[in-house]
Motif scaffolding. Structure first.
Motif, PDB file in Angstrom:
ATOM      1  N   ARG A 200      13.210  15.052  -0.065  1.00 38.09           N
ATOM      2  CA  ARG A 200      12.939  14.031   0.940  1.00 38.09           C
ATOM      3  C   ARG A 200      13.262  14.569   2.328  1.00 38.09           C
ATOM      4  O   ARG A 200      14.138  15.432   2.482  1.00 38.09           O
ATOM      5  N   PRO A 201      12.593  14.055   3.367  1.00 37.20           N
ATOM      6  CA  PRO A 201      12.893  14.494   4.724  1.00 37.20           C
ATOM      7  C   PRO A 201      14.333  14.125   5.102  1.00 37.20           C
ATOM      8  O   PRO A 201      14.867  13.095   4.682  1.00 37.20           O
ATOM      9  N   ARG A 202      14.935  14.970   5.899  1.00 39.39           N
ATOM     10  CA  ARG A 202      16.294  14.713   6.356  1.00 39.39           C
ATOM     11  C   ARG A 202      16.277  13.589   7.404  1.00 39.39           C
ATOM     12  O   ARG A 202      15.415  13.556   8.289  1.00 39.39           O
ATOM     13  N   ILE A 203      17.227  12.675   7.289  1.00 35.20           N
ATOM     14  CA  ILE A 203      17.331  11.604   8.280  1.00 35.20           C
ATOM     15  C   ILE A 203      17.940  12.171   9.549  1.00 35.20           C
ATOM     16  O   ILE A 203      19.014  12.768   9.530  1.00 35.20           O
ATOM     17  N   ASP A 204      17.241  12.008  10.641  1.00 37.61           N
ATOM     18  CA  ASP A 204      17.664  12.527  11.935  1.00 37.61           C
ATOM     19  C   ASP A 204      18.666  11.556  12.557  1.00 37.61           C
ATOM     20  O   ASP A 204      18.279  10.517  13.103  1.00 37.61           O
TER      21      ASP A 204
ATOM     22  N   ARG B 259       0.814  -1.212   0.000  1.00 37.91           N
ATOM     23  CA  ARG B 259       0.000   0.000   0.000  1.00 37.91           C
ATOM     24  C   ARG B 259       0.854   1.271   0.000  1.00 37.91           C
ATOM     25  O   ARG B 259       0.365   2.355  -0.335  1.00 37.91           O
ATOM     26  N   LEU B 260       2.129   1.136   0.361  1.00 37.23           N
ATOM     27  CA  LEU B 260       3.039   2.278   0.330  1.00 37.23           C
ATOM     28  C   LEU B 260       3.658   2.464  -1.056  1.00 37.23           C
ATOM     29  O   LEU B 260       4.368   3.437  -1.285  1.00 37.23           O
ATOM     30  N   TYR B 261       3.388   1.519  -1.954  1.00 39.56           N
ATOM     31  CA  TYR B 261       3.897   1.608  -3.323  1.00 39.56           C
ATOM     32  C   TYR B 261       2.783   1.912  -4.322  1.00 39.56           C
ATOM     33  O   TYR B 261       3.039   2.533  -5.349  1.00 39.56           O
ATOM     34  N   VAL B 262       1.581   1.424  -4.053  1.00 38.54           N
ATOM     35  CA  VAL B 262       0.482   1.597  -5.002  1.00 38.54           C
ATOM     36  C   VAL B 262      -0.712   2.225  -4.292  1.00 38.54           C
ATOM     37  O   VAL B 262      -0.946   2.013  -3.106  1.00 38.54           O
TER      38      VAL B 262
ATOM     39  N   TYR C 125       8.811   6.099   7.847  1.00 39.28           N
ATOM     40  CA  TYR C 125       9.749   7.038   8.470  1.00 39.28           C
ATOM     41  C   TYR C 125      10.601   7.727   7.413  1.00 39.28           C
ATOM     42  O   TYR C 125      10.811   8.955   7.449  1.00 39.28           O
ATOM     43  N   LEU C 126      11.100   6.970   6.445  1.00 42.57           N
ATOM     44  CA  LEU C 126      11.924   7.563   5.393  1.00 42.57           C
ATOM     45  C   LEU C 126      11.126   8.586   4.580  1.00 42.57           C
ATOM     46  O   LEU C 126      11.683   9.587   4.113  1.00 42.57           O
ATOM     47  N   ALA C 127       9.825   8.331   4.436  1.00 38.84           N
ATOM     48  CA  ALA C 127       8.994   9.238   3.632  1.00 38.84           C
ATOM     49  C   ALA C 127       8.568  10.483   4.399  1.00 38.84           C
ATOM     50  O   ALA C 127       8.399  11.555   3.806  1.00 38.84           O
ATOM     51  N   THR C 128       8.399  10.338   5.734  1.00 33.94           N
ATOM     52  CA  THR C 128       7.829  11.453   6.504  1.00 33.94           C
ATOM     53  C   THR C 128       8.764  12.031   7.551  1.00 33.94           C
ATOM     54  O   THR C 128       8.556  13.155   8.019  1.00 33.94           O
ATOM     55  N   GLY C 129       9.774  11.254   7.967  1.00 34.48           N
ATOM     56  CA  GLY C 129      10.643  11.699   9.046  1.00 34.48           C
ATOM     57  C   GLY C 129      10.003  11.589  10.418  1.00 34.48           C
ATOM     58  O   GLY C 129      10.553  12.089  11.410  1.00 34.48           O
ATOM     59  N   GLU C 130       8.863  10.896  10.526  1.00 33.08           N
ATOM     60  CA  GLU C 130       8.148  10.793  11.789  1.00 33.08           C
ATOM     61  C   GLU C 130       8.877   9.825  12.730  1.00 33.08           C
ATOM     62  O   GLU C 130       9.039   8.641  12.431  1.00 33.08           O
TER      63      GLU C 130
END
Length: 607
Positions: free
Chosen positions: A214-218, A119-122, A166-171
């Motif tokens: 893309r969000p920065r990796i913390d 679901r994260l791809y399509v 997380y990689l997509a949102t940085g949450e």
């Protein structure tokens, strides 16, 4: 977001599909595997259940591999999947039926996990649902259900989904959940735990290479998550490190030899399971092929002959196979054909969704490189693979003894790419009418299932072997603490005749399972590795009926010798007559199936 099933509905549909596939043989007392199915699927979970019951009731429930302690530490004992099986065992009260329910649930959860990740791809839920079914229904995954713990991907898939979020949102919350779930996976399967790490790195590579914002990796949050990940997984590795440090622990397997035998060859990408509905089954792996590959490894200097001829190795291997003996354990794990339909859809998907192309190709190649093992086999030549240095120089790599299991990552990449391709197909104007959309979904699904799912699925005798003979149950009823030796007995590490219902290795597993019913101690048993005492006992068994062998068994603490005539294999028929005619034993109880021997009074007094 396009229409399609919700997760709950999809999960129930998956469960119904796999129940239809797996429960019919289970209801007839049969199992879809006869090696690790008995070990990690039934015997060890039953042993865990008996230990729990013994602790609650303060009873001695005995153990296999006597006099060794810490039975779970002699191989991957898959505590998480054992707990799942125990739940179904308490419900079904029958090993084969419980296993059918258990395995149906494992594969349905795998499908649900892939669905949630897809679901994260399509955007199209129907395409994601297709990917969910295609993964556990693939020729490859169905070929590996003999090892149920290494077929349980659900927790790892949930971890990957949160890692990708997380990689997509940085949450940060997603990162924390991914770290915990990724670590918890190790308690279900160490293999899948390692594969999950590889998959996470592949997704990270795709994220870092993306040209879009893309969000920065913390980094501090990543470090904290890494510590949390290590802390959750640490007890598992601490337990097995302590077990391997025991003086009674031995590893008779040559790591390069074992890994290469259980690795893929390029030709395996076209190998199917038996009873495939579309493609004829023509390529079983036979003992002659393994012998040839062994000679190639020795010729290349990768394996030293003495490592296969040590006293421990010879004891574990036991009887070697005849050249035409089908090696079921090996060939099912090397059935890596996924059908042409999935690859066509995957090609369409990679062409349509460039932003996912690199990470999915990386995921596919990572799984394939590991699955190919130490060498690439090209004709009669072995070419070093990227994994060879790891198996030669890193002792920890020896834990990955069946590298072909890593192809699961490649299968995951293919079904995710296929979901992208199916979404592209469904978005075309020709398939916008609901009736046409449903028709194309049905046709594509049926093609992929026909190319992958064998009917009937090969199965083996289960219920008939699972419990002790009535005479044994009655004889030891109400007794505790005795030490039994079940005969005939051989570890059977060469897996001679493992395509049959009963063979040497799984007979030891049958003895282990029966121990959980009569609850005496037994000298018998096998696991991924061995106690030294088990190999010492086997050498005494192999020397029977010599007087010194009987003396050694008495010194081991054996109280009773239980001879199972119904479990004799070809070539073993003469041993019973020798034991029955020996002055070292007296028959205490007998039936056409089994005889319980004890020591004569004088032998007991000497002991």
């Amino acid at each position: 977001m396009k229409g399609g099933p919700r997760p709950g509905i999809a999960g129930l549909a998956y469960l119904a599909f796999f129940a239809l596939l797996l429960l019919p043989p289970a209801l007839h007392g049969r199992l879809p595997g006869n090696c690790d199915t008995w070990l990690n699927g039934i015997a060890l979970p039953n042993y865990m259940l008996s230990r729990i019951e013994g602790a609650v009731r303060h009873e001695d429930v005995g153990r296999p591999l006597y006099p060794a302690t810490g039975v779970f530490g002699f191989g991957e004992s898959a505590f998480g999947t054992s707990a799942l099986f125990i739940g179904f065992k308490l419900l079904a009260r029958d090993d084969a039926r419980a296993y059918g329910l258990f395995l149906s649930t494992v594969l349905a959860l795998d499908a649900l996990g892939v669905f949630l990740l897809a679901r994260l791809y399509v955007r199209d839920a129907a395409a994601a649902a297709f990917a969910g079914l295609a993964f556990p229904a693939s020729n490859y995954v169905l070929g590996n259900i003999d090892s149920p713990h290494t077929s349980f991907f659900f927790v790892a898939l949930l971890a990957l989904a949160d890692w990708k979020r997380y990689l997509a949102t940085g949450e940060r919350r997603r990162l924390t959940i991914a770290a915990v779930l990724g670590a918890v996976q190790v308690y279900f399967s160490a293999y899948v735990f390692l594969f999950g790490l590889l998959a996470a790195l592949a997704l990270l590579g795709g994220h870092l290479s993306a040209r879009r914002p893309r969000p920065r990796i913390d980094s501090p949050s990543l470090a904290v998550a890494g510590l949390l990940f290590a802390a959750v997984a640490a007890p598992f590795f601490g337990f097995y490190a302590a077990a391997r440090a025991s003086a009674n622990f031995t590893n008779p397997w040559d790591p390069v030899f074992l890994a290469e035998v259980h690795s893929l060859e390029p030709a395996d990408l076209l190998r199917t399971l038996e009873n495939n509905l579309v493609y004829p089954f023509r390529w079983p792996v036979v003992a002659a092929e393994i012998a040839e590959r062994t000679r190639q490894m020795i010729h290349a200097g990768a394996v030293q002959p003495q490592s296969l001829q040590s006293e421990d190795a010879v004891t574990v291997f036991g009887r070697l196979s005849s050249p035409d003996d089908v090696k079921y354990f090996v060939y099912t794990r090397r059935c890596a054909f996924l059908g042409f339909g999935l690859y066509v859809l995957a090609g369409i998907g990679l062409g349509a969704a460039r932003r996912f192309r690199l990470e999915l190709l990386t995921l596919y190649l990572a799984g394939l490189v590991v699955a190919l093992g130490p060498f690439l086999s090209v004709g009669h030549r072995l070419l070093p693979n990227l994994m060879l240095p790891a198996y030669r120089w890193l002792p920890a790599a020896g834990v990955l003894r069946v590298p072909c299991r890593a192809f699961a990552l490649s299968v995951l990449a293919v079904v995710l790419a296929a979901a992208l391709g199916l979404e592209r197909l469904l978005a075309s104007p020709a398939f916008q009418p609901p009736s046409r959309r449903r028709l194309i979904l049905l046709l594509v699904t049926l093609v992929v299932l026909a190319e992958n799912v064998p009917l009937p699925l090969k199965s083996f005798v289960g219920s008939r072997l699972a419990t002790p003979e009535p005479l044994v149950s009655v004889f030891f009823a109400g007794q505790r603490g005795h030490v039994l030796l079940d005969l005939p007995s051989r570890p059977g590490g060469a897996l001679y005749r493992d395509s049959q219902d009963l063979f040497e290795w799984n007979r030891e597993l049958v003895y282990m399972n029966r121990q959980t019913y009569h609850r005496q101690n037994i000298v018998n048993g096998v696991h991924g590795y061995f106690p030294r005492t088990r190999l010492q006992a086997q050498r005494l068994i192999d020397a029977l009926p010599a007087p010194e062998a009987f003396a050694g068994l008495r010194a081991f603490g054996v109280d009773y010798v239980v001879y199972h005539r119904s479990l004799e294999l070809p070539g073993e028929e003469g041993l019973y007559d020798k034991l029955a005619g020996s002055a070292e034993l007296v028959a205490l109880a007998s039936s056409p199936e089994v005889t319980v021997f004890g020591w004569p009074p004088t032998a007991g007094a000497e002991r």
